[in-house]
Scaffold this motif. Structure first.
Motif, PDB file in Angstrom:
ATOM      1  N   HIS A  94       7.350 -44.192   3.296  1.00  0.00           N
ATOM      2  CA  HIS A  94       6.992 -45.252   1.711  1.00  0.00           C
ATOM      3  C   HIS A  94       7.898 -44.500   0.747  1.00  0.00           C
ATOM      4  O   HIS A  94       7.302 -44.597  -0.581  1.00  0.00           O
ATOM      5  CB  HIS A  94       5.589 -45.939   1.492  1.00  0.00           C
ATOM      6  N   LEU A  95       8.960 -43.426   0.938  1.00  0.00           N
ATOM      7  CA  LEU A  95       9.677 -42.555  -0.056  1.00  0.00           C
ATOM      8  C   LEU A  95      10.750 -43.258   0.051  1.00  0.00           C
ATOM      9  O   LEU A  95      11.374 -43.921   1.285  1.00  0.00           O
ATOM     10  CB  LEU A  95       9.441 -41.489  -0.026  1.00  0.00           C
ATOM     11  N   ASP A  96      10.844 -43.272  -1.107  1.00  0.00           N
ATOM     12  CA  ASP A  96      12.764 -44.676  -1.405  1.00  0.00           C
ATOM     13  C   ASP A  96      14.016 -43.311  -0.689  1.00  0.00           C
ATOM     14  O   ASP A  96      14.254 -42.350  -0.792  1.00  0.00           O
ATOM     15  CB  ASP A  96      12.960 -44.269  -3.190  1.00  0.00           C
ATOM     16  N   PRO A  97      14.376 -43.980   0.541  1.00  0.00           N
ATOM     17  CA  PRO A  97      15.149 -43.632   0.497  1.00  0.00           C
ATOM     18  C   PRO A  97      16.762 -43.208   0.446  1.00  0.00           C
ATOM     19  O   PRO A  97      17.132 -41.478   0.955  1.00  0.00           O
ATOM     20  CB  PRO A  97      15.685 -43.868   2.160  1.00  0.00           C
ATOM     21  N   GLU A  98      16.783 -43.800  -0.846  1.00  0.00           N
ATOM     22  CA  GLU A  98      18.405 -43.274  -1.489  1.00  0.00           C
ATOM     23  C   GLU A  98      17.697 -41.684  -2.555  1.00  0.00           C
ATOM     24  O   GLU A  98      18.491 -41.129  -2.902  1.00  0.00           O
ATOM     25  CB  GLU A  98      17.912 -44.442  -2.714  1.00  0.00           C
ATOM     26  N   PHE A  99      16.217 -41.692  -2.787  1.00  0.00           N
ATOM     27  CA  PHE A  99      16.001 -40.554  -3.434  1.00  0.00           C
ATOM     28  C   PHE A  99      15.837 -39.449  -3.098  1.00  0.00           C
ATOM     29  O   PHE A  99      16.376 -38.815  -2.976  1.00  0.00           O
ATOM     30  CB  PHE A  99      14.615 -41.635  -4.254  1.00  0.00           C
ATOM     31  N   ALA A 153      11.667 -40.901   4.844  1.00  0.00           N
ATOM     32  CA  ALA A 153      11.846 -40.922   3.431  1.00  0.00           C
ATOM     33  C   ALA A 153      10.994 -42.154   4.300  1.00  0.00           C
ATOM     34  O   ALA A 153       9.933 -42.853   3.657  1.00  0.00           O
ATOM     35  CB  ALA A 153      12.662 -41.263   2.781  1.00  0.00           C
ATOM     36  N   GLU A 154      11.172 -43.047   4.348  1.00  0.00           N
ATOM     37  CA  GLU A 154      11.310 -44.833   5.326  1.00  0.00           C
ATOM     38  C   GLU A 154       9.371 -44.400   5.564  1.00  0.00           C
ATOM     39  O   GLU A 154       8.638 -44.943   5.181  1.00  0.00           O
ATOM     40  CB  GLU A 154      11.996 -45.216   6.391  1.00  0.00           C
ATOM     41  N   GLU A 163      17.800 -38.946  -0.272  1.00  0.00           N
ATOM     42  CA  GLU A 163      19.986 -38.922  -0.086  1.00  0.00           C
ATOM     43  C   GLU A 163      19.808 -38.068  -1.443  1.00  0.00           C
ATOM     44  O   GLU A 163      20.226 -36.527  -1.031  1.00  0.00           O
ATOM     45  CB  GLU A 163      20.491 -39.404   0.208  1.00  0.00           C
ATOM     46  N   LYS A 164      19.175 -38.756  -2.340  1.00  0.00           N
ATOM     47  CA  LYS A 164      19.856 -37.775  -3.711  1.00  0.00           C
ATOM     48  C   LYS A 164      19.688 -36.635  -3.804  1.00  0.00           C
ATOM     49  O   LYS A 164      20.261 -35.194  -4.498  1.00  0.00           O
ATOM     50  CB  LYS A 164      19.529 -38.842  -4.846  1.00  0.00           C
ATOM     51  N   TRP A 165      18.172 -35.957  -3.665  1.00  0.00           N
ATOM     52  CA  TRP A 165      17.278 -35.067  -3.389  1.00  0.00           C
ATOM     53  C   TRP A 165      17.990 -34.139  -2.616  1.00  0.00           C
ATOM     54  O   TRP A 165      18.251 -32.428  -2.739  1.00  0.00           O
ATOM     55  CB  TRP A 165      15.323 -35.535  -3.123  1.00  0.00           C
ATOM     56  N   ARG A 206      16.186 -39.223   5.674  1.00  0.00           N
ATOM     57  CA  ARG A 206      16.412 -40.980   5.651  1.00  0.00           C
ATOM     58  C   ARG A 206      15.178 -41.852   6.056  1.00  0.00           C
ATOM     59  O   ARG A 206      14.105 -42.899   5.378  1.00  0.00           O
ATOM     60  CB  ARG A 206      17.829 -41.483   5.491  1.00  0.00           C
TER      61      ARG A 206
END
Ligand SMILES: C=C(O[C@@H]1C=C(C(=O)O)C=C[C@H]1O)C(=O)O
Length: 103
Positions: A70-75, A66-67, A77-79, A63
């Protein structure tokens, strides 16, 4: 003179997307090669298939990465959860195979 037509720009971008997709497939294949080995190690030593505390540390790290990227941390984590679910399935199968082999 314009730099390139919209069609040319689209093709150039799609070519990069295809390269990135190929890299992702190869990286995933490498990751699964490692996790398959972990699965056999765990099965042979009667270790549990999943390790929730390790996963929690990996998620926190991913996470944060990702931050920064500039990638969505939620995405992210889902991945990760999607991939780990498949890894656990492999580990559970490996454990069943080792138990079958012992009988
Ligand atoms: C690969 C392992 O097994 C499982 C899968 C993980 C992964 O795919 O990263 C992480 C933790 C475990 O739940 C491990 O324990 O390292």
């Amino acid at each position: 003179m314009s730099e390139s037509t919209p069609q040319q720009r689209l093709e150039r971008l799609r070519s990069s997307i295809d390269n990135i997709d190929a890299a992702l497939v190869h990286m995933l294949a490498e990751r699964f090669r490692c996790t398959q080995e972990v699965g056999i190690l765990k099965a042979e030593n009667e270790m549990p298939a999943s390790d929730p505390s390790r996963e929690a540390r990996q998620i926190a790290r991913l996470r944060s990465l990702a931050e920064d990227a500039h990638l969505d941390p939620e995405f992210a984590e889902k991945w990760f959860n999607f991939v780990v679910a498949e890894v656990i399935r492999h580990h559970t199968e490996a454990a069943a195979t080792v138990v079958d082999g012992e009988e």
